[in-house]
Design a protein around this motif. Structure first.
Motif, short mmCIF file in Angstrom:
data_model
loop_
_atom_site.label_atom_id
_atom_site.label_comp_id
_atom_site.label_asym_id
_atom_site.label_seq_id
_atom_site.Cartn_x
_atom_site.Cartn_y
_atom_site.Cartn_z
N LYS A 168 0.71 -1.17 -0.12
CA LYS A 168 -0.01 0.03 0.11
C LYS A 168 0.66 1.14 -0.11
O LYS A 168 0.45 2.39 -0.50
CB LYS A 168 -0.91 -0.07 1.20
N ALA A 169 2.08 1.29 0.72
CA ALA A 169 2.82 2.25 0.74
C ALA A 169 3.56 2.51 -0.55
O ALA A 169 3.99 3.60 -1.08
CB ALA A 169 3.81 2.28 1.97
N SER A 170 4.10 1.45 -1.10
CA SER A 170 4.98 1.52 -2.46
C SER A 170 4.01 1.80 -3.81
O SER A 170 4.74 2.43 -4.60
CB SER A 170 5.75 0.06 -2.67
N PHE A 171 2.96 1.47 -3.70
CA PHE A 171 1.96 1.66 -5.09
C PHE A 171 1.68 2.90 -5.53
O PHE A 171 2.00 3.06 -6.67
CB PHE A 171 0.64 0.88 -4.96
N PRO A 172 1.59 3.98 -4.45
CA PRO A 172 1.53 5.28 -5.09
C PRO A 172 2.84 5.92 -5.55
O PRO A 172 2.94 6.96 -6.37
CB PRO A 172 1.14 6.13 -3.53
N SER A 228 11.25 -3.70 -7.14
CA SER A 228 11.72 -2.62 -8.00
C SER A 228 12.70 -1.49 -7.21
O SER A 228 12.77 -0.51 -7.79
CB SER A 228 10.26 -1.59 -8.13
N GLY A 229 13.10 -2.04 -6.21
CA GLY A 229 14.05 -1.34 -5.63
C GLY A 229 13.67 -0.34 -4.39
O GLY A 229 14.48 0.21 -3.66
N LEU A 230 12.62 -0.28 -4.16
CA LEU A 230 12.07 0.74 -3.16
C LEU A 230 12.39 0.18 -1.60
O LEU A 230 12.25 -0.95 -1.41
CB LEU A 230 10.83 0.93 -3.25
N ARG A 231 12.92 0.93 -0.83
CA ARG A 231 13.22 0.52 0.59
C ARG A 231 12.17 1.50 1.49
O ARG A 231 11.93 2.56 1.42
CB ARG A 231 14.82 0.83 0.82
N LEU A 257 -1.00 -5.03 13.98
CA LEU A 257 -1.13 -3.81 13.10
C LEU A 257 0.36 -3.73 12.34
O LEU A 257 1.19 -3.89 12.98
CB LEU A 257 -1.16 -2.57 14.12
N ALA A 258 0.29 -3.22 11.31
CA ALA A 258 1.52 -2.75 10.40
C ALA A 258 1.29 -1.55 9.82
O ALA A 258 0.51 -1.11 9.11
CB ALA A 258 1.88 -4.21 9.37
N LEU A 259 2.55 -0.92 9.87
CA LEU A 259 2.70 0.36 9.16
C LEU A 259 4.18 0.52 8.35
O LEU A 259 5.21 -0.34 8.93
CB LEU A 259 3.01 1.37 10.13
N ALA A 260 3.98 0.94 7.13
CA ALA A 260 5.03 1.04 6.38
C ALA A 260 5.14 2.38 5.59
O ALA A 260 4.30 3.03 5.26
CB ALA A 260 5.15 -0.12 5.25
N TYR A 261 6.47 2.93 5.53
CA TYR A 261 6.54 4.20 4.97
C TYR A 261 8.01 4.24 4.35
O TYR A 261 8.90 3.77 4.66
CB TYR A 261 6.41 5.28 5.86
N PRO A 262 8.26 5.15 3.32
CA PRO A 262 9.80 5.14 2.64
C PRO A 262 10.56 5.35 3.77
O PRO A 262 10.69 6.46 4.56
CB PRO A 262 9.41 6.60 1.71
#
Length: 215
Positions: free
Chosen positions: A165-169, A193-196, A208-213
């Motif tokens: 959900k964080a990487s798609f945008p 795709s190399g996003l960290r 609960l899980a949260l992800a952000y760049p």
């Protein structure tokens, strides 16, 4: 002093856990799904959500109800969070966020784009992942650390959902579980795709899980 009813206590505990995971600038909220929550869907949101199944629309309404509150706190004049062609929420200009729900609880997070590029959230019941799903969710490059394999599998599922959900945008790529490598020891995930991304999670009272760049 008024005692809180038993029905509100789980939401309060989830809200506190979610707040503890969020970085500065990210607002959070949760709501126990109620049968009448479909009423909170705005016309544009209602038109974009194709399902006619009442329970699913109630869950969507609960998530949007939280999102509307967060957008108001962010000063957004536009409250509608429509569903995109691939099921992704479309946030008003100047804002980003994420919505998730399980069978009982809806959660949402939001921020202004000058504070965060993207964010993803997921919520799951605090139960071990069924054994037949673990080979689908887990990849050889995942590192569970000292997490119990059963509960760790459910955490891994939630984290990968939040990462997607964080990487798609950011890159518009549709990812499978195998496209995301999670290392719980470093607190990071890397997509094919190399996003960290930074990942954080809680196990109680719900997963609960949260992800952000990653910065």
């Amino acid at each position: 002093m008024h005692a809180r009813s038993d029905s509100t206590l789980p939401a309060i505990a989830v809200d506190r856990a979610l707040v503890s995971l969020a970085p500065p600038g990210v607002l959070t909220g949760c709501r126990r799904i109620q049968i009448e929550d479909e009423r909170y869907l705005l016309p544009a949101e209602r038109a974009s959500i194709a399902t006619r199944e009442h329970k699913a629309r109630a869950a969507s309404g609960a998530g949007r109800r939280i999102a509307h509150d967060l957008l108001g706190r962010l000063g957004s004049a536009d409250m509608a969070v429509s569903r995109g062609r691939l099921g992704n929420p479309i946030w008003p200009p100047g804002t980003i966020g994420s919505i998730a729900h399980d069978d009982e609880m809806a959660v949402a997070v939001a921020a202004r784009t000058d504070a965060m590029r993207s964010v993803g959230v997921d919520v799951e019941p605090a139960l071990p992942l069924p054994a037949d799903l673990l080979p689908i969710v887990a990849a050889p490059q995942d590192r569970l650390g000292d997490l119990d394999p059963g509960m760790g599998g459910r955490v891994l599922f939630a984290v990968k959902e939040a990462v997607y959900k964080a990487s798609f945008p950011l890159d518009g790529r549709v990812l499978g579980f195998e496209d995301i490598a999670v290392d719980f020891e470093s607190g990071e995930a890397v997509t094919s795709s190399g996003l960290r991304l930074t990942v954080r999670f809680a196990i109680s009272p719900r997963i609960l899980a949260l992800a952000y760049p990653a910065r």
